[in-house]
Design an enzyme around this catalytic site. Structure first.
Site, PDB file in Angstrom:
ATOM      1  N   ARG A  97     -35.384   9.087  24.751  1.00  0.00           N
ATOM      2  CA  ARG A  97     -36.581   8.980  25.592  1.00  0.00           C
ATOM      3  C   ARG A  97     -36.943   7.527  25.857  1.00  0.00           C
ATOM      4  O   ARG A  97     -38.016   7.246  26.394  1.00  0.00           O
ATOM      5  CB  ARG A  97     -37.757   9.716  24.948  1.00  0.00           C
ATOM      6  CG  ARG A  97     -37.540  11.208  24.774  1.00  0.00           C
ATOM      7  CD  ARG A  97     -37.367  11.885  26.101  1.00  0.00           C
ATOM      8  NE  ARG A  97     -38.602  11.922  26.874  1.00  0.00           N
ATOM      9  CZ  ARG A  97     -38.666  12.195  28.169  1.00  0.00           C
ATOM     10  NH1 ARG A  97     -37.558  12.434  28.848  1.00  0.00           N
ATOM     11  NH2 ARG A  97     -39.828  12.220  28.801  1.00  0.00           N
TER      12      ARG A  97
ATOM     13  N   LYS B  69     -29.836  -6.658  16.010  1.00  0.00           N
ATOM     14  CA  LYS B  69     -28.871  -5.931  16.842  1.00  0.00           C
ATOM     15  C   LYS B  69     -27.438  -6.346  16.508  1.00  0.00           C
ATOM     16  O   LYS B  69     -26.525  -5.518  16.514  1.00  0.00           O
ATOM     17  CB  LYS B  69     -29.169  -6.205  18.317  1.00  0.00           C
ATOM     18  CG  LYS B  69     -30.454  -5.582  18.822  1.00  0.00           C
ATOM     19  CD  LYS B  69     -30.314  -4.113  19.131  1.00  0.00           C
ATOM     20  CE  LYS B  69     -29.507  -3.870  20.375  1.00  0.00           C
ATOM     21  NZ  LYS B  69     -29.453  -2.429  20.734  1.00  0.00           N
TER      22      LYS B  69
END
Length: 588
Positions: A22, A169
């Protein structure tokens, strides 16, 4: 726009999981997979239930949820049990970005990004998932201090980041690639550069938010650095390509990372200008040196903290914009084209147009965007009268402003710093002007082919209107001074007395250092008005904060005054407010 869908080896629907489905990229990938028609898509996200936007009602996603082609799972990546429940029976997992993280909470970011990656890998191995594709970022090879020109996959992670999110990341990507070919799990990572598009929650909203406060007027550095931007549909297309490639070209894809861009490098500030102008804001036009931009960002951050404003949850920040603005960052997608069959399906021009259209609700003309109009007069321009003086002091014409500033500096040196008296300096200046004019007047009309323009006598004439206005202004000033003197002579206007007394005392203090005062005034006039116009919201906010801060001890002091003093001040205020108009006779 035409989408060239990737053909799959078989038409039997297969089950895939889109983690963080989402989010910005997750929504685009889910829609892309459903359009292909041969996927059963499990949308996994942290919310308890899926809440469709108005644009998603009666859409492909809502129809797929009703028909069973799409399912929703609540998944907190910090909990392996929830991940395993969503992964049971799936053949591939697309691990997308978590875009709603509060970057002020390092522990939470670490647990979701790094520990979350560990948990996803463990769950994939235990659930016999054969393919895992991680959406990383091109920033993992950028250290903030070196340019990258057409960088390829031979670049290694610097492991020295100025941005916390890039560091996390990079760690997550390394974990995913290291897990390749363990217990039959094949992995790869994609590194898109500067992703943008409809639904963007980072880059475009950040630019609009900066434009709201006037920060996007500035070009930091030379403005010539190039950058690669990637439209969101191209990123999701690359994920579908990687999914197929992990089946057909396992050796050349598994355990590898690939850069993904639109393959259309563009100047960073040109891209920013196109987005801002498309939304009705002024494009950047004032160049700032790097060191000055750094100090401004530190000052803005300090002001932001002192005013108690809530921190922004964007993973992008002003420091990220500065780094991107100063450095060239372009990447080579040859490996992605050769090994996973990727090529952009939406051009940069089409992508920018779609993005601007989707963010029309944030445009300057939108009722939801309460931003100051740049084509209207600013507060400083109104204060300065909006004429030639305003244009000069607000740097509307840089050449004219610089020329006037240079003349003022020369006058300052001539009258104050050369060591002569004011009268002597004025006399020598008039003599110099007379000699120059006389010499100019005797020049021939043509010198070596260049025409010499003759100064008309009208240039030295003063119109009667100007003379009358000047005399009227002097008379008005004289009458005002005389009115104040008469008020002082009556002995009942204490306010005027204190104003005059303080002004004369300050003049007495400043007179010995008139040279310093004049120099500061020149610099102040050519900088203060311009700076205030550029940072009006920030300065007004800081002034309001200081005023409220001073107001509290002032009220405490007044409340603690003796009763006789309070009574005297109260009576004086009433007497002053109800003073009869008849006592204020007009000046004849």
């Amino acid at each position: 726009m035409v989408l060239n869908d990737v053909p799959f080896a078989d038409a039997i629907p297969r089950t895939c999981v889109v983690l963080n489905g989402r989010g910005f990229l997750g929504r685009s990938l889910v829609l892309r997979l459903l359009k292909l028609g041969n996927w059963i898509v499990r949308v996994a996200d942290s919310a308890h239930s899926i809440e469709l936007d108005l644009s998603e009602s009666n859409s492909l996603l809502s129809d797929s949820l009703s028909s069973g082609r799409a399912e929703y799972y609540q998944v907190d990546v910090r909990k392996i049990s929830q991940i395993k429940k969503a992964l049971e029976g799936a053949s591939i997992v697309f691990y997308m970005d978590a875009t709603d993280l509060n970057t002020d909470d390092f522990y939470n970011c670490y647990m979701i990004i790094v520990q979350g990656a560990k948990n996803v890998i463990t769950a994939c191995r235990e659930c016999n998932v054969r393919r895992l594709i991680y959406n990383s970022t091109a920033d993992v090879v950028f250290d903030g201090s070196h340019d990258i020109h057409n960088g390829d996959e031979t670049l290694t992670c610097r492991w020295k980041f100025q941005d916390m999110m890039c560091d996390l990341k990079a760690q997550a990507e390394a974990l995913v690639l290291f897990a390749n070919n363990i217990d039959g799990l094949l992995t790869c990572a994609l590194r898109p550069s500067n992703v943008f598009g409809p639904g963007d929650t980072q880059l475009v909203p950040l630019l609009v938010n900066l434009a709201k406060y006037g920060w996007t007027k500035f070009i930091i550095g030379s403005g010539e650095n190039m950058s690669d931007f990637t439209y969101v549909e191209n990123v999701t297309h690359a994920h579908v390509c990687a999914a197929e490639a992990l089946d057909s070209q396992m050796v050349s894809v598994a355990g590898k990372a690939f850069f993904i861009t639109n393959v259309e490098p563009i100047k960073f500030w040109r891209f920013v200008s196109i987005i801002l102008e498309g939304l009705g804001y002024q494009r950047p036009f004032i160049k700032l040196p790097t060191w000055l931009a750094g100090y401004i960002i530190l000052l803005a951050k300090w002001t932001h903290e002192k005013l108690g404003l809530r921190s922004c949850n964007h993973s992008l920040s002003a420091s990220y914009i500065v780094q991107s603005a100063l450095r060239t960052r372009t990447f080579d997608c040859t490996a992605a084209r050769k090994n996973i069959g990727y090529s952009p399906i939406v051009s940069l021009e089409e992508g920018v147009s779609s993005t601007i259209e989707s963010f029309s609700h944030l445009s300057r003309d939108s009722s939801l965007a309460h931003y100051r109009y740049f084509n209207g007069q600013s507060k400083m321009e109104k204060l300065l009268g909006g004429g030639k003086v305003a244009d000069i002091l607000l740097w509307r014409d840089e050449k004219k402003t610089f020329a006037c500033f240079l003349v003022m500096v020369l006058f300052f040196y001539w009258f104050f710093l050369c060591g002569r008296s004011f009268t002597s300096s004025a006399a020598k200046l008039l003599l110099l002007v007379a000699i120059v004019l006389f010499g100019y007047g005797i020049l021939p009309t043509n010198i070596f082919g260049f025409n010499v323009r003759i100064i008309s006598s009208s240039c030295f004439e003063i119109s009667e209107t100007v003379v009358k206005d000047s005399v009227a202004a002097m008379a008005s000033l004289w009458n005002k001074c005389f009115s104040n003197i008469r008020s002082l002579a009556k002995g009942d206007d204490w306010t005027t007395f204190f104003k005059v007394a303080v002004s004369l005392y300050l003049f007495k203090l400043l007179l010995p250092s008139i040279t310093l005062v004049f120099g500061v005034a020149v610099v102040f006039a050519f900088t203060a008005f311009f700076v205030y116009e550029q940072y009006e919201p920030e300065i007004d906010g800081l002034a309001k904060f200081l005023f409220n801060y001073i107001k509290i001890p002032k009220e405490m002091l007044i409340n603690n005054l003796p009763a006789p003093v309070m009574s005297f001040l109260h009576n004086y205020k009433i007497l002053h407010e109800h003073k009869a108009p008849a006592d204020r006779k007009p000046l004849r």
